[in-house]
Design a protein around this motif. Structure first.
Motif, short mmCIF file in Angstrom:
data_model
loop_
_atom_site.label_atom_id
_atom_site.label_comp_id
_atom_site.label_asym_id
_atom_site.label_seq_id
_atom_site.Cartn_x
_atom_site.Cartn_y
_atom_site.Cartn_z
N CYS A 104 -7.95 2.91 4.43
CA CYS A 104 -7.20 4.12 4.07
C CYS A 104 -7.44 5.18 5.14
O CYS A 104 -8.60 5.54 5.41
CB CYS A 104 -7.66 4.66 2.72
SG CYS A 104 -7.65 3.43 1.39
N TYR A 136 -3.04 7.35 3.24
CA TYR A 136 -2.25 6.18 3.63
C TYR A 136 -3.08 4.93 3.34
O TYR A 136 -4.09 4.68 4.01
CB TYR A 136 -1.89 6.26 5.12
CG TYR A 136 -1.09 7.49 5.46
CD1 TYR A 136 0.31 7.45 5.43
CD2 TYR A 136 -1.71 8.70 5.80
CE1 TYR A 136 1.06 8.58 5.73
CE2 TYR A 136 -0.97 9.83 6.09
CZ TYR A 136 0.42 9.77 6.05
OH TYR A 136 1.16 10.89 6.33
N GLY A 151 0.82 -1.20 0.00
CA GLY A 151 0.00 0.00 0.00
C GLY A 151 0.86 1.25 0.00
O GLY A 151 1.78 1.37 0.81
N GLU A 156 -3.43 0.96 3.26
CA GLU A 156 -2.82 -0.17 3.97
C GLU A 156 -3.71 -1.39 3.91
O GLU A 156 -4.92 -1.30 3.69
CB GLU A 156 -2.54 0.21 5.43
CG GLU A 156 -1.62 1.42 5.57
CD GLU A 156 -1.27 1.69 7.02
OE1 GLU A 156 -0.87 0.74 7.71
OE2 GLU A 156 -1.42 2.85 7.44
#
Length: 242
Positions: A88, A70, A59, A72
Motif C-alpha cells: 500500500c 493505494y 485493490g 495493490e
C-alpha cells in the motif's frame, strides 16, 4: 505531505482494507474507486464494500479529505510457485502526530515492513539519478524485502521477523532512535527525529544504514552505477538493486 508505504505478506485483501476502513476519523477514507483517476464513490456501508471488493479481487484506491491509500498486489516467484502479496502506497496531508497514529493503527494488520517520511527522504534513501552523456536515468532501488530492509526513515515499522531475517539487532536501532514503541505481534515503531522534515539535520540514520549489512544503503551502490559504460550496463546494474 507525508508519504507512507506498508508491505504485507498476506494476499487477504479484505483483511488489509478493513484496517484502513477502521482508522481514526481524521485518517479514515470516505470514498473508494478502482483507479486513481476514476471518480470516487462514497464509502457508506463498509461491510458491503468489503464484500464487493473481495469478489472483484482488485485493490482499491481509498481517499479521504487529506489522505490517499493505494492498495495493490505484487507478485514474486518462489521456485515454481507464483506468490501474491499486498502493498500500500499512502499519501497523508496531515500533522506528524496523525502519521504516527496511522502506523500504530496499521501495525495491528501485521505488515512485514512500513514507514512514513517526507517525500524527499524517501527519494534520498531509495532513488538514484545517473547521467550518461545527454541522458539522465532515474530509478527506484533497494525496495525488495526479499533482499534487505529498504532503510530507516522518520517513522519505521519493523517487526522482529524481518529484523531477525537480516540480523539487525533491535537494540542497535533503538540506540539511534529518539523513540521506540514495542507493539503486539512483535512489531516495533521507531521515530528517528522529531518531524519528518528533520531528516537532513542528522547523519545518524544514514550511518545506521551503512553499518548494518542487512539494510540497503544507497551510497554503497552509487560507485557501481557510475562505472556503467552504457545504458545496457546501467540497466543491468539497476535490476540487481531493485
Amino acid at each position: 505531505m507525508i508519504e507512507s508505504r506498508l508491505d504485507f505478506q498476506t494476499s487477504d485483501l479484505r483483511f488489509v482494507v478493513e484496517a484502513f476502513c477502521t482508522l481514526p476519523m481524521e485518517l479514515r477514507p470516505t470514498h473508494h474507486s478502482r483507479g486513481e483517476d476514476e471518480p470516487g464513490e462514497p464509502l457508506l456501508d463498509v461491510g458491503k464494500f468489503l464484500d464487493s471488493m473481495a469478489i472483484a479481487n482488485l485493490g482499491p484506491v481509498l481517499k479521504g479529505s487529506n489522505v490517499e491509500y493505494y492498495v495493490e498486489f505484487s507478485y514474486r516467484n518462489i521456485g515454481t510457485e507464483r506468490v501474491k502479496s499486498i502493498y500500500c502506497d499512502c499519501n497523508l496531508d496531515v500533522e506528524p502526530h496523525l502519521a504516527k497514529q496511522f502506523l500504530l493503527h496499521m501495525a495491528a494488520a501485521q505488515p512485514i515492513f512500513g514507514y512514513a517520511c517526507a517525500p524527499e527522504e524517501r527519494q534520498h534513501r531509495n532513488r538514484v539519478i545517473v547521467k550518461q552523456g545527454i541522458n539522465t536515468v532515474e530509478s527506484w532501488v533497494g525496495r525488495d524485502l526479499q533482499k534487505y530492509i529498504p532503510g530507516f526513515y522518520w517513522l519505521t515499522l519493523l517487526p522482529d521477523a524481518l529484523a531477525e531475517k537480516y540480523s539487525v539487532p533491535i537494540s542497535v536501532v533503538e540506540n539511534i532512535a529518539q523513540e521506540h514503541i514495542e507493539l503486539e505481534g512483535g512489531q516495533h515503531l521507531f521515530r528517528f527525529y522529531e518531524r519528518p522534515e528533520d531528516w537532513q539535520s542528522t547523519h545518524e540514520v544514514a550511518a545506521l544504514c551503512s553499518l548494518l549489512p542487512g539494510v540497503f544503503d544507497v551510497e554503497k551502490i552509487k560507485p557501481q552505477l557510475a562505472t556503467a559504460k552504457n545504458y545496457l550496463e546501467l540497466d543491468s546494474a539497476l535490476r540487481g538493486w531493485k
